[in-house]
Design a protein around this motif. Structure first.
Motif, PDB file in Angstrom:
ATOM      1  N   UNK A   1       0.848  -1.188   0.000  1.00 54.59           N
ATOM      2  CA  UNK A   1       0.000   0.000   0.000  1.00 54.59           C
ATOM      3  C   UNK A   1       0.887   1.242   0.000  1.00 54.59           C
ATOM      4  N   UNK A   2       0.597   2.169  -0.896  1.00 57.54           N
ATOM      5  CA  UNK A   2       1.378   3.404  -0.977  1.00 57.54           C
ATOM      6  C   UNK A   2       0.989   4.390   0.120  1.00 57.54           C
ATOM      7  N   UNK A   3      -0.166   4.181   0.744  1.00 62.03           N
ATOM      8  CA  UNK A   3      -0.616   5.097   1.791  1.00 62.03           C
ATOM      9  C   UNK A   3      -0.103   4.713   3.175  1.00 62.03           C
ATOM     10  N   UNK A   4      -0.212   3.424   3.537  1.00 61.13           N
ATOM     11  CA  UNK A   4       0.171   3.016   4.893  1.00 61.13           C
ATOM     12  C   UNK A   4       1.352   2.048   4.934  1.00 61.13           C
ATOM     13  N   UNK A   5       1.907   1.681   3.755  1.00 64.11           N
ATOM     14  CA  UNK A   5       3.076   0.811   3.651  1.00 64.11           C
ATOM     15  C   UNK A   5       2.816  -0.651   4.023  1.00 64.11           C
TER      16      UNK A   5
ATOM     17  N   UNK B   1      -7.892   0.249   3.593  1.00 62.64           N
ATOM     18  CA  UNK B   1      -8.902   0.215   2.527  1.00 62.64           C
ATOM     19  C   UNK B   1      -8.535   1.040   1.291  1.00 62.64           C
ATOM     20  N   UNK B   2      -7.281   1.460   1.190  1.00 61.85           N
ATOM     21  CA  UNK B   2      -6.832   2.221   0.028  1.00 61.85           C
ATOM     22  C   UNK B   2      -6.693   1.323  -1.198  1.00 61.85           C
ATOM     23  N   UNK B   3      -6.955   1.888  -2.353  1.00 61.41           N
ATOM     24  CA  UNK B   3      -6.743   1.162  -3.612  1.00 61.41           C
ATOM     25  C   UNK B   3      -5.445   1.613  -4.283  1.00 61.41           C
TER      26      UNK B   3
END
Length: 51
Positions: A24-28, A44-46
């Motif tokens: 995930x690029x948001x939370x790693x 829940x990031x895409x």
């Protein structure tokens, strides 16, 4: 009565074999997903990338 072939368990195992690893690029968070459009199980990031 005898049966052959797969059931739900075989189908699930085949999906797991086809899983790819993502980050995930948001939370790693790193995770595996058989989906073509994976979603981070943590936030829940895409916005994810294959690793």
């Amino acid at each position: 009565m005898c049966s052959t072939g797969g059931g739900p368990d075989v189908e699930w195992n085949e999906r797991l074999k086809a899983s790819k690893r993502y980050r995930c690029k948001d939370c790693e968070q790193t995770f595996e997903s058989p989906s073509k459009r994976p979603m981070c199980p943590s936030c829940q990031s895409e916005d994810v990338e294959a690793v």
